[in-house]
Design a protein around this motif. Sequence first.
Motif, mmCIF file in Angstrom:
data_model
loop_
_atom_site.group_PDB
_atom_site.id
_atom_site.type_symbol
_atom_site.label_atom_id
_atom_site.label_comp_id
_atom_site.label_asym_id
_atom_site.label_seq_id
_atom_site.Cartn_x
_atom_site.Cartn_y
_atom_site.Cartn_z
ATOM 1 N N GLY C 93 1.144 -1.234 -0.060
ATOM 2 C CA GLY C 93 0.019 0.036 0.099
ATOM 3 C C GLY C 93 0.945 1.185 0.111
ATOM 4 O O GLY C 93 0.716 2.165 -0.652
ATOM 5 N N THR C 94 1.765 1.309 0.903
ATOM 6 C CA THR C 94 2.617 2.304 0.917
ATOM 7 C C THR C 94 3.483 2.457 -0.248
ATOM 8 O O THR C 94 3.901 3.457 -0.941
ATOM 9 C CB THR C 94 3.363 2.573 2.309
ATOM 10 O OG1 THR C 94 2.444 2.011 3.182
ATOM 11 C CG2 THR C 94 4.013 3.453 2.509
ATOM 12 N N LEU C 95 3.947 1.398 -0.640
ATOM 13 C CA LEU C 95 4.906 1.432 -1.704
ATOM 14 C C LEU C 95 4.001 2.155 -3.081
ATOM 15 O O LEU C 95 4.606 2.976 -3.705
ATOM 16 C CB LEU C 95 5.192 -0.025 -2.437
ATOM 17 C CG LEU C 95 5.862 -0.023 -3.867
ATOM 18 C CD1 LEU C 95 7.328 0.049 -3.720
ATOM 19 C CD2 LEU C 95 5.498 -1.121 -4.696
ATOM 20 N N ILE C 96 2.848 1.658 -3.387
ATOM 21 C CA ILE C 96 2.133 1.999 -4.409
ATOM 22 C C ILE C 96 1.624 3.777 -4.245
ATOM 23 O O ILE C 96 1.807 4.311 -5.268
ATOM 24 C CB ILE C 96 0.675 1.119 -4.640
ATOM 25 C CG1 ILE C 96 1.315 -0.060 -5.170
ATOM 26 C CG2 ILE C 96 -0.005 1.786 -5.501
ATOM 27 C CD1 ILE C 96 0.091 -1.170 -5.382
ATOM 28 N N SER C 97 1.439 4.133 -2.934
ATOM 29 C CA SER C 97 0.898 5.353 -3.074
ATOM 30 C C SER C 97 2.409 6.292 -2.682
ATOM 31 O O SER C 97 2.213 7.343 -3.359
ATOM 32 C CB SER C 97 0.118 5.374 -1.821
ATOM 33 O OG SER C 97 0.481 4.553 -0.563
ATOM 34 N N ALA C 98 3.064 5.907 -2.046
ATOM 35 C CA ALA C 98 4.353 6.854 -1.751
ATOM 36 C C ALA C 98 5.421 6.691 -2.713
ATOM 37 O O ALA C 98 5.764 7.689 -3.317
ATOM 38 C CB ALA C 98 4.659 6.579 -0.334
ATOM 39 N N ILE C 99 5.857 5.396 -2.823
ATOM 40 C CA ILE C 99 7.341 5.294 -3.893
ATOM 41 C C ILE C 99 6.814 5.541 -5.252
ATOM 42 O O ILE C 99 7.467 6.356 -5.841
ATOM 43 C CB ILE C 99 7.621 3.884 -3.566
ATOM 44 C CG1 ILE C 99 8.110 3.757 -1.914
ATOM 45 C CG2 ILE C 99 9.026 3.835 -4.268
ATOM 46 C CD1 ILE C 99 8.956 2.528 -1.653
ATOM 47 N N LEU C 100 5.564 5.102 -5.544
ATOM 48 C CA LEU C 100 5.460 5.251 -6.896
ATOM 49 C C LEU C 100 4.959 6.870 -7.179
ATOM 50 O O LEU C 100 5.129 7.153 -8.255
ATOM 51 C CB LEU C 100 4.229 4.430 -7.579
ATOM 52 C CG LEU C 100 4.617 2.853 -7.292
ATOM 53 C CD1 LEU C 100 3.555 1.997 -8.044
ATOM 54 C CD2 LEU C 100 5.893 2.762 -8.389
ATOM 55 N N PHE C 101 4.531 7.442 -6.071
ATOM 56 C CA PHE C 101 4.164 8.945 -6.183
ATOM 57 C C PHE C 101 5.566 9.554 -6.428
ATOM 58 O O PHE C 101 5.513 10.399 -7.403
ATOM 59 C CB PHE C 101 3.510 9.289 -4.870
ATOM 60 C CG PHE C 101 3.336 10.770 -4.811
ATOM 61 C CD1 PHE C 101 2.264 11.378 -5.576
ATOM 62 C CD2 PHE C 101 3.942 11.615 -4.105
ATOM 63 C CE1 PHE C 101 1.715 12.850 -5.673
ATOM 64 C CE2 PHE C 101 4.084 12.954 -4.028
ATOM 65 C CZ PHE C 101 2.638 13.382 -4.814
ATOM 66 N N LEU C 228 8.191 10.879 3.522
ATOM 67 C CA LEU C 228 8.423 10.179 5.186
ATOM 68 C C LEU C 228 7.922 8.840 5.028
ATOM 69 O O LEU C 228 8.698 7.876 5.770
ATOM 70 C CB LEU C 228 7.441 11.050 6.191
ATOM 71 C CG LEU C 228 8.097 12.604 6.637
ATOM 72 C CD1 LEU C 228 7.099 13.204 7.261
ATOM 73 C CD2 LEU C 228 9.295 12.453 7.246
ATOM 74 N N ALA C 229 6.776 8.513 4.294
ATOM 75 C CA ALA C 229 6.365 7.253 4.397
ATOM 76 C C ALA C 229 7.346 6.168 3.745
ATOM 77 O O ALA C 229 7.462 4.833 3.994
ATOM 78 C CB ALA C 229 4.930 7.076 3.706
ATOM 79 N N THR C 230 8.043 6.936 2.743
ATOM 80 C CA THR C 230 9.197 5.814 1.918
ATOM 81 C C THR C 230 9.984 5.278 2.809
ATOM 82 O O THR C 230 10.182 4.025 2.758
ATOM 83 C CB THR C 230 9.584 6.488 0.641
ATOM 84 O OG1 THR C 230 8.502 6.913 -0.085
ATOM 85 C CG2 THR C 230 10.438 5.591 -0.110
ATOM 86 N N PRO C 231 10.956 6.150 3.461
ATOM 87 C CA PRO C 231 11.865 5.263 4.345
ATOM 88 C C PRO C 231 11.107 4.497 5.422
ATOM 89 O O PRO C 231 11.487 3.430 5.891
ATOM 90 C CB PRO C 231 12.606 6.656 5.034
ATOM 91 C CG PRO C 231 11.773 7.704 4.814
ATOM 92 C CD PRO C 231 10.996 7.535 3.246
#
Lengths: 347, 146, 446
Positions: C93-101, C228-231
């Motif tokens: 979830g965080t990958l798709i929303s934060a890292i891909l963002f 912040l969510a990525t790390p």
Amino acid sequence: MSRTNSKLLQFTVVFAVVSALVYLIEYFIPSGKGGSLLFNLLFWVAIVEGAVAVVAAAVVTNGKWIFPYKRDLLGVYPLLLLITFLFVAFIPRIEYYPWAHEPGIWLNKNLFIIRCIVFLLAAFGTAHLLAREVLRDGPKKRFYAVIYLLVYVISQTSVAFDWVMSLNYPWYSTLFGGYFFIEAFYTGLALGGILTFLLYKQYQQMEGFPKAQMDMATLLFAFSVFWGSQFYTQYLVIWYGNLPEEVSLIVHRISHSPTRELSYLVIVLLFFIPFVTLISRKLKANPRFLLIISLIVWLGIALERLILIGPVLTVHPVPLIIEFFLVGALFIWVFRQRDQFLAVAGP
Amino acid sequence: MKEEFRFEDREEFIKKLEEVLASGVAPEKVNAVYPHPDHHIEEIFEKYVPKSKLKFFTLLGGLSGTIGGFALTILTVLHWPMITGGKPLISIPAFIVIAFEMTILFGALASLTGFVLLSRVPNFKRILYPEDYGNEFVLQIEREDP
Amino acid sequence: MKHKEVDTAKPMTVREKIDYQNEIEERVLGAMRKPTPLYWVGLGISLLMVLIGAISWTHQIRIGMGVAGINNPVGWGVYITDFVFWVGIAHSGTLISAILFLFRAKFRSRFNRSAEAMTVFAVLTAGLFPLIHLGRVWFAYWLFPYPNQRLLWVNFRSPLIWDVFAVSTYLTVSAIFFYVGMIPDLAIVRRFKKGFAKRIYSVLSLGWTGTFKEWQHYNQLYKYLAALATPLVISVHSVVSWDFAMSVIPGWHTTIFAPYFVAGAIFSGCAMVITLVVPMRKMFKLEKIITVDDFDKLAQILLFTSLIVGYAYIVEYTIAFWSGNVFEESQFIYRVVGEYKWFYYLMFFCNVILPLTLFSNRLRRNISYLFIVSIFVNIGMWFERFNIIVMSLAHDFDPYAWGFYMPSLVEFGITLGSFGWFFTWFLIFAKTLPIISITELKEEVA
């Protein structure tokens, strides 16, 4: 015979001659258990394989930012041949590996030589195909990029496990291979940072350039964080477990000068400086600053590798410097001729 | 007096917005409402109004988290000094984890606080009386009564 | 409603844009209309599973931890497996929303809302398991550092306390991220609702109007939360892996664990996104918004992470024999020939062999095939955690201390309950909140 192939043949001859020269320097200048050749192998293999890997990764992910850089980053790939030759010159040094006199199934001299050469040549071959396909924007470029990346991972893992980890036998760390291919990628990105400064005028005229530079710098920043996390991960597990065979490597290095100070310096160079400075958008946009940061990253990698091999294979500064500049000169020489061997027919 | 222009076309809206802002109307009197995030409109505005100050909230939150994390771990362990697992009392490698998590937590909470303070959301008037413009681009200008 | 192919890459006229935007609104909000009987059946089954879980847990609390199969030497069993599994699910979830963002990948806008919802619910599920595993769940607050009259503090050198910090931070930050991302969409829902429902969505949307001032700070907030969510996401599963790696148990104490767990988490999470979105897309007729291309990209991430996981399996093996450490060697031989060998083969097949088929373009673009693979990956990843946890404990240093563990009925019940709990939340989400980010889809055509 195409121009690329005749150029590569010319390189092969020059590389062979220089490797012979390096051989003479390495073995006829009295320098104890020389680690200088291994140091040069480790440093340049990271830059060359890493630079091509950066392009391959961008091709796989359809990153547009690679557009200005791809040609120049791919321009270093023939040096993989040089590294193969230098590895051949390194063969007599395998004697100094701790396992050399009681060989096992995996760590024995013949298998070691064969697999290292095979991996290096495979990296060269796939990089060659990738460069051709990417520059003519062929339909199979993603395919070759994936293949190259697979070879890259295997090759860097072999560099980490065979060249470095087995030198420090019985020390072992499962992350070491991953750590090495991340580092190589980081140095490849740093080459991009250096090129940004050197070829700034040329790049400025290219499509989407300021943005591409920004992305490149952001990736450099991201990799400083990534490097930091991988380093910490490895360190933390070893520190916490406190097992003799694992901590020996670290204790050996941080218990006396100068490796202690240099070890701390590596963390500063590879993590703290890029992390703190590259947060700023202004500095990311400044090509001169990118040059400085990239050189800092290269210095950090060089020091780290020196520390990893230094205590086992003593490094003598004279052959180290002569060999380093010889390889460096060839690096620049090949890079300046990139237009000749990268030239491709068609649009 | 409030002047209001409504557009279906984004380009027309942008043209009008540039025109109004360039004409010397105080930027705080100009309000734009648009249906989705739009960096171009923001860039136009930010020629006249300062950029968002949210980053200072994030930075302060993050830093206080780092300091707080190290302070919490180090001070509590000194308060009751007990060696466990053969590790030194002040085990920085272990405490980095706590400090890191607190950096992120405080950074995120401070950013959210900053957003609430800066953008005046939640807007209680609008909770009671919502204003909806659908997919239209709206430009509102407050003019001084002559 | 008419089906008309809209190519978002081509420039559109103003009319087309408005039609397209209205259509997105209608389609996404259409999913929130009165539920079909099938939905109620699904919700009913999920609630039944929750009930089974609740009964099992109550039984465990009443009788004691003895009803679970865990004992010496295998003190960590299915509960910890479930914990790691659900934390892993949360990661994509965080990958798709934060890292891909941050990478500006366009296909993220199709999946991010459901993936973020999944993150929040999966962490909610995962968080239950340490409590279940504790036994005396009413003392769970002891895990947090708080001033008390005996002046006691938690042991910050313990990886289990790191876990408390990591998971609670993760829950907080992912919930903020989920909610903040939804505010403009909630304002759109508000516009379509009447009466009391309108009131509720007005409050939830915090009176959002869409003024410049709101958007300006909102965009900054979103960017910083993503940064912040990525790390954070990387740290959370690293910390989970360190619960194991900090010990000296053979098979647990290994440096590759953190990146290997992170990749595995994203791998299983992407699989779960596919498992959830494929039926959702079909049920709510979102084929036009979530295209085959988008699934193709997600499948590529699945393949990529599968390769990393495969690499880690191989490296773990190689180094076990390379090191000459007899305990490591013994553990890794045990994994392929011991009592649990079939679990090991299953794991290897699901996580390494089967995903290799995704190299084929045809299979990657076949949604039904992808769905099947994703289910196998979910199973494989559950067994991966089971294998790591149980096999290492069942077969450590001293042959006289080796043992065997099989989960009891209570543990099965609670595991089933956790799936029910997760799906219940997700089903409620699908009917009450916009399941796709409407504003981001609108932004794409602007």
